[in-house]
Scaffold this motif. Sequence first.
Motif, PDB file in Angstrom:
ATOM      1  N   ILE A  11     -27.330  28.028 -72.826  1.00  0.00           N
ATOM      2  CA  ILE A  11     -26.661  27.543 -71.610  1.00  0.00           C
ATOM      3  C   ILE A  11     -26.040  26.178 -71.881  1.00  0.00           C
ATOM      4  CG2 ILE A  11     -28.810  26.505 -70.720  1.00  0.00           C
ATOM      5  CD1 ILE A  11     -27.859  27.372 -67.877  1.00  0.00           C
ATOM      6  N   ILE A  12     -24.899  25.916 -71.245  1.00  0.00           N
ATOM      7  CA  ILE A  12     -24.301  24.573 -71.337  1.00  0.00           C
ATOM      8  C   ILE A  12     -23.961  24.082 -69.929  1.00  0.00           C
ATOM      9  CG2 ILE A  12     -23.315  24.968 -73.651  1.00  0.00           C
ATOM     10  CD1 ILE A  12     -20.526  25.025 -72.280  1.00  0.00           C
ATOM     11  N   ALA A  13     -23.922  22.771 -69.781  1.00  0.00           N
ATOM     12  CA  ALA A  13     -23.487  22.162 -68.513  1.00  0.00           C
ATOM     13  C   ALA A  13     -22.241  21.352 -68.834  1.00  0.00           C
ATOM     14  CB  ALA A  13     -24.585  21.257 -67.967  1.00  0.00           C
ATOM     15  N   ARG A  14     -21.202  21.514 -68.026  1.00  0.00           N
ATOM     16  CA  ARG A  14     -20.001  20.718 -68.305  1.00  0.00           C
ATOM     17  C   ARG A  14     -19.334  20.244 -67.024  1.00  0.00           C
ATOM     18  NH1 ARG A  14     -16.234  25.424 -71.082  1.00  0.00           N
ATOM     19  NH2 ARG A  14     -15.654  26.504 -69.173  1.00  0.00           N
ATOM     20  N   ASP A  15     -18.541  19.193 -67.177  1.00  0.00           N
ATOM     21  CA  ASP A  15     -17.803  18.604 -66.079  1.00  0.00           C
ATOM     22  C   ASP A  15     -16.686  19.569 -65.691  1.00  0.00           C
ATOM     23  OD1 ASP A  15     -15.641  17.015 -64.782  1.00  0.00           O
ATOM     24  OD2 ASP A  15     -17.072  15.371 -65.086  1.00  0.00           O
ATOM     25  N   LYS A  16     -16.587  19.890 -64.409  1.00  0.00           N
ATOM     26  CA  LYS A  16     -15.620  20.898 -63.962  1.00  0.00           C
ATOM     27  C   LYS A  16     -14.173  20.467 -64.187  1.00  0.00           C
ATOM     28  CE  LYS A  16     -17.167  24.238 -60.550  1.00  0.00           C
ATOM     29  NZ  LYS A  16     -17.409  24.507 -59.149  1.00  0.00           N
ATOM     30  N   SER A  17     -13.900  19.192 -63.956  1.00  0.00           N
ATOM     31  CA  SER A  17     -12.501  18.765 -64.053  1.00  0.00           C
ATOM     32  C   SER A  17     -12.071  18.487 -65.491  1.00  0.00           C
ATOM     33  CB  SER A  17     -12.259  17.528 -63.177  1.00  0.00           C
ATOM     34  OG  SER A  17     -13.242  16.553 -63.447  1.00  0.00           O
ATOM     35  N   THR A  18     -12.916  17.816 -66.275  1.00  0.00           N
ATOM     36  CA  THR A  18     -12.507  17.446 -67.639  1.00  0.00           C
ATOM     37  C   THR A  18     -12.920  18.496 -68.675  1.00  0.00           C
ATOM     38  OG1 THR A  18     -14.562  16.257 -68.078  1.00  0.00           O
ATOM     39  CG2 THR A  18     -12.759  14.992 -67.094  1.00  0.00           C
ATOM     40  N   LYS A  19     -13.806  19.432 -68.288  1.00  0.00           N
ATOM     41  CA  LYS A  19     -14.352  20.464 -69.193  1.00  0.00           C
ATOM     42  C   LYS A  19     -15.189  19.853 -70.335  1.00  0.00           C
ATOM     43  CE  LYS A  19     -12.413  24.248 -67.366  1.00  0.00           C
ATOM     44  NZ  LYS A  19     -12.648  24.042 -65.965  1.00  0.00           N
ATOM     45  N   LYS A  20     -15.591  18.600 -70.138  1.00  0.00           N
ATOM     46  CA  LYS A  20     -16.413  17.922 -71.154  1.00  0.00           C
ATOM     47  C   LYS A  20     -17.857  18.429 -71.054  1.00  0.00           C
ATOM     48  CE  LYS A  20     -17.622  13.203 -72.587  1.00  0.00           C
ATOM     49  NZ  LYS A  20     -19.057  13.101 -72.308  1.00  0.00           N
ATOM     50  N   GLU A  43     -28.708  25.626 -61.509  1.00  0.00           N
ATOM     51  CA  GLU A  43     -28.924  25.885 -60.076  1.00  0.00           C
ATOM     52  C   GLU A  43     -29.303  24.628 -59.289  1.00  0.00           C
ATOM     53  OE1 GLU A  43     -31.803  29.147 -60.293  1.00  0.00           O
ATOM     54  OE2 GLU A  43     -30.175  30.562 -59.953  1.00  0.00           O
ATOM     55  N   LYS A  44     -29.052  23.467 -59.896  1.00  0.00           N
ATOM     56  CA  LYS A  44     -29.353  22.206 -59.189  1.00  0.00           C
ATOM     57  C   LYS A  44     -28.141  21.273 -59.207  1.00  0.00           C
ATOM     58  CE  LYS A  44     -34.350  22.053 -60.115  1.00  0.00           C
ATOM     59  NZ  LYS A  44     -35.459  21.259 -60.647  1.00  0.00           N
ATOM     60  N   THR A  45     -26.984  21.796 -59.558  1.00  0.00           N
ATOM     61  CA  THR A  45     -25.812  20.943 -59.764  1.00  0.00           C
ATOM     62  C   THR A  45     -24.998  20.750 -58.479  1.00  0.00           C
ATOM     63  OG1 THR A  45     -24.508  22.876 -60.392  1.00  0.00           O
ATOM     64  CG2 THR A  45     -25.555  21.642 -62.177  1.00  0.00           C
ATOM     65  N   GLU A  91     -20.872  19.902 -57.001  1.00  0.00           N
ATOM     66  CA  GLU A  91     -19.603  20.604 -57.259  1.00  0.00           C
ATOM     67  C   GLU A  91     -18.839  20.122 -58.494  1.00  0.00           C
ATOM     68  OE1 GLU A  91     -16.801  18.045 -54.182  1.00  0.00           O
ATOM     69  OE2 GLU A  91     -17.503  20.034 -53.575  1.00  0.00           O
ATOM     70  N   ASN A  92     -19.171  18.929 -59.017  1.00  0.00           N
ATOM     71  CA  ASN A  92     -18.442  18.438 -60.192  1.00  0.00           C
ATOM     72  C   ASN A  92     -19.018  18.948 -61.508  1.00  0.00           C
ATOM     73  OD1 ASN A  92     -16.820  17.018 -58.486  1.00  0.00           O
ATOM     74  ND2 ASN A  92     -17.958  15.096 -58.680  1.00  0.00           N
ATOM     75  N   ILE A  93     -20.218  19.514 -61.448  1.00  0.00           N
ATOM     76  CA  ILE A  93     -20.866  20.002 -62.674  1.00  0.00           C
ATOM     77  C   ILE A  93     -21.109  21.500 -62.542  1.00  0.00           C
ATOM     78  CG2 ILE A  93     -22.957  19.871 -64.117  1.00  0.00           C
ATOM     79  CD1 ILE A  93     -23.276  16.965 -63.216  1.00  0.00           C
ATOM     80  N   GLN A  94     -20.814  22.236 -63.618  1.00  0.00           N
ATOM     81  CA  GLN A  94     -21.134  23.661 -63.615  1.00  0.00           C
ATOM     82  C   GLN A  94     -21.974  24.000 -64.840  1.00  0.00           C
ATOM     83  OE1 GLN A  94     -16.783  25.127 -65.382  1.00  0.00           O
ATOM     84  NE2 GLN A  94     -17.868  26.435 -63.982  1.00  0.00           N
ATOM     85  N   THR A  95     -22.957  24.879 -64.639  1.00  0.00           N
ATOM     86  CA  THR A  95     -23.746  25.344 -65.777  1.00  0.00           C
ATOM     87  C   THR A  95     -23.255  26.752 -66.112  1.00  0.00           C
ATOM     88  OG1 THR A  95     -25.463  26.100 -64.247  1.00  0.00           O
ATOM     89  CG2 THR A  95     -25.841  23.991 -65.344  1.00  0.00           C
ATOM     90  N   SER A 139     -36.953  30.333 -61.200  1.00  0.00           N
ATOM     91  CA  SER A 139     -38.249  30.654 -60.590  1.00  0.00           C
ATOM     92  C   SER A 139     -38.629  32.105 -60.880  1.00  0.00           C
ATOM     93  CB  SER A 139     -38.204  30.440 -59.079  1.00  0.00           C
ATOM     94  OG  SER A 139     -37.967  29.083 -58.787  1.00  0.00           O
ATOM     95  N   ALA A 140     -37.637  32.999 -60.820  1.00  0.00           N
ATOM     96  CA  ALA A 140     -37.892  34.422 -61.097  1.00  0.00           C
ATOM     97  C   ALA A 140     -38.387  34.596 -62.527  1.00  0.00           C
ATOM     98  CB  ALA A 140     -36.627  35.237 -60.870  1.00  0.00           C
TER      99      ALA A 140
END
Length: 341
Positions: free
Chosen positions: A35-44, A57-59, A61-65, A208-209
């Motif tokens: 899994i990776i987490a990145r900045d939605k706007s810069t894709k960093k 599942e804790k991010t 709107e600016n971060i997506q996993t 959790s599942a």
Amino acid sequence: MGFFDFFSNDIAIDLGTANTLIIQKDKIVMDEPSIIARDKSTKKVLAIGRDAMQMHEKTHENIQTIRPLKDGVIADFHAAEQMIRGLIKMIDNRSRFFLSSHRMVICIPSGITEVEKRAVRDSAEHAGAKEVYMIHEPIAAALGIGIDIEKPVGSMVVDIGGGTTEIAVIALSGIVCDQSIRVAGDTFNKDILDYMRRQHNLLIGERSAEKVKIEVGAALTELDDPPEEFEIRGRDLMTGIPKVIKVSYSEIAFAIDKSVSKIEEAVLKALEIAPPELSADIYDNGIHLTGGGALLRGLDKRLAMKTKLPIHVAEDPLRAVVRGTGKALKNIDANKAVLMT
């Protein structure tokens, strides 16, 4: 080990839906969630592996996993490339020498298409691989648990991963017949999630599942050595307020029963299409279980009842595939028969 082997930067990768493991110089140097987490706007890329899983599942709107793999194959090409590159960089940072190019052996599901195979190869090349070899998961699992795949003796391997269950009958360094179904650990998680919502009006997340599956997951409603009930926290769908309930292993066994049945059916189908001479070998040697799903309580017993065959659970089922991939990497020339380019 020769002088140049010491500086060798060849790596073997088990690119799994749930976890990615990497072997270098016969040692597992990386075992991280895929899994990776990145900045939605810069894709960093902000985090990879365990750190990204903490954010899942804790991010806001600016971060997506993103989980780049789905059902054992690459679903997001760009994210997969970033993940492989990031994991390799983590290994390079730990070593005293910067290792830029690599020979890579990556394991792939046996039911993979040419397009999906190309995505794996391209991701590895973009991440800096000098040469890319691929090996089918069941063959890697067989090598990892010490089966001599070159012999004219049939061995049956059932590898239950995160996205796929790979079932194969192996003889003479090849897969004689196989079944690849997209029912595995992630399906169990989804079953548990749905069951909690239906039965207890409790909304829980993916993480959790998975925790429930690890703590009290079972394939049988009656076990000789049952685990204790597990407390699970979530949101009450009626009131919207967080609440906690206790679940038992028999409830979870009921929740995932249909998915376990699909795995049973696939095992029976593979046995059905196996040549009779190899069926005789399987009768003597039994079936080998590998992958994270092999740790599901009572699964070996359930399969034994269904097939009337001895079931052997690998010693370290989670790492069987990567160890086998590592063995193939160690002796690429001798394993040319099972490697694809």
